[in-house]
Design an enzyme around this catalytic site. Structure first.
Site, PDB file in Angstrom:
ATOM      1  N   CYS A   9       5.345  25.197 -20.407  1.00  0.00           N
ATOM      2  CA  CYS A   9       6.826  25.151 -20.888  1.00  0.00           C
ATOM      3  C   CYS A   9       7.145  23.961 -20.145  1.00  0.00           C
ATOM      4  CB  CYS A   9       7.486  26.548 -20.400  1.00  0.00           C
ATOM      5  SG  CYS A   9       9.255  26.003 -20.647  1.00  0.00           S
TER       6      CYS A   9
ATOM      7  N   CYS B 222       8.623  20.283 -26.298  1.00  0.00           N
ATOM      8  CA  CYS B 222       8.677  21.585 -25.994  1.00  0.00           C
ATOM      9  C   CYS B 222       7.625  22.346 -26.617  1.00  0.00           C
ATOM     10  CB  CYS B 222      10.151  22.009 -26.546  1.00  0.00           C
ATOM     11  SG  CYS B 222      10.337  23.557 -26.745  1.00  0.00           S
TER      12      CYS B 222
END
Ligand code: DGL
Length: 284
Positions: free
Chosen positions: A80, A192
């Site tokens: 992440c 992302c």
């Protein structure tokens, strides 16, 4: 499911949700010489991280890392970008013995490859305003113009499964990606881990000159490099290849959110290259 095979390597992965499956899939697509067990936590009960405070995200990462440590992981992959930006340095200080690999926007490769000196980076609000991203840009891309694209709605598309509905996706992406038509952007960084699942749709909305940069493979390479530095890959080789055992891949996929939703997400987003799968809801 039963798990009676010896596991030589335990890799922990964390994301706010299912985005990190794009990193997990890259791990599953390469073969290791020995048995491996991937423990993945989707912190779905607390997403999106991209709209949370740094303090909140760090507290979550701390709780989830502690949980994975009880499972005796050999390495932690922060799958992440948002969580890496906020917590990787703090976690490394707190757990100096634990190898930690963090996914972050691929500014350096983009800056090396651009010919137009215009780079776009699609990421969460939190990643875009992070000091860590500014540092990367100052260090590697000070000669380039950086175009930020906030992808909060892109995360929702993947989490909700709406990414499969092209009419919804097309509307959102067309608007977000206007900037790559307005400027001579030639590199678009997927900053992302949810965004690689939108690749096909993104390609419909960018000019041909634009290359997409997905860091997944380089994260796997970094992780393997780290594991060989600490002697883990070498020991897998000798433990298994000499005995002629076929390597097995075990997955334990955990969520802090809704289990039915998670099952559905796993069935559509996780690559089938594994031998055993266990799904679990955890309170953490
Ligand atoms: N997948 C996460 C990332 O790479 C963020 C998604 C979220 O906002 O929770 O940044």
């Amino acid at each position: 499911m039963q798990q009676n095979l010896p596991c030589n390597l335990k890799i922990g992965l964390i994301d706010s949700g299912v985005g990190g499956f794009s990193i997990l899939n890259s791990f599953l697509h390469r073969s290791l010489p020995g048995n491996s067990h991937y423990y993945y936590i989707a912190d779905s009960g607390h997403l999106p991280y991209g709209l949370k405070s740094d303090r909140y995200i760090y507290q979550r990462m701390l709780a989830l890392t502690q949980y994975l440590l009880t499972l005796k992981i050999d390495v932690l992959v922060i799958a992440c970008n948002t969580a890496t930006a906020v917590s990787v340095d703090l976690l490394r200080t707190r757990y100096p013995e634990l190898p930690i690999i963090g996914v972050e926007p691929a500014i350096k490769p983009a800056a090396e490859m651009t010919k137009t000196m215009h780079i776009a980076v699609a990421a969460t609000e939190s990643t875009l305003k992070s000091q860590r991203l500014s540092n990367l840009v100052n260090r590697y891309a000070s000669h380039c113009t950086l175009h930020p694209i906030t992808g909060t709605k892109w995360v929702d598309l993947v989490e909700s499964g709406e990414y499969l509905d092209s009419s919804v996706v097309d509307k959102i992406l067309a608007k977000s990606l206007e900037v790559v038509w307005d400027y001579p952007v030639d590199q678009l960084i997927l900053g992302c881990t949810h965004f690689p699942f939108l690749t096909e749709a993104i390609i419909r909305h960018i000019p041909e000159r634009v290359s997409l940069i997905n860091p997944a493979r380089s994260i796997v390479a970094q992780c393997d490099q780290r594991l060989s530095e600490i002697g883990k890959l070498a020991s897998l080789d000798s433990n298994n290849q000499t005995e002629g055992i076929e390597p097995q891949v075990h997955l334990t996929l955990m969520t802090t959110g809704n289990m039915d939703n998670f099952k559905q997400q796993v069935s559509t987003l996780v690559s089938p290259h594994y031998h055993q799968l266990r799904l679990q809801r955890i309170d953490c």
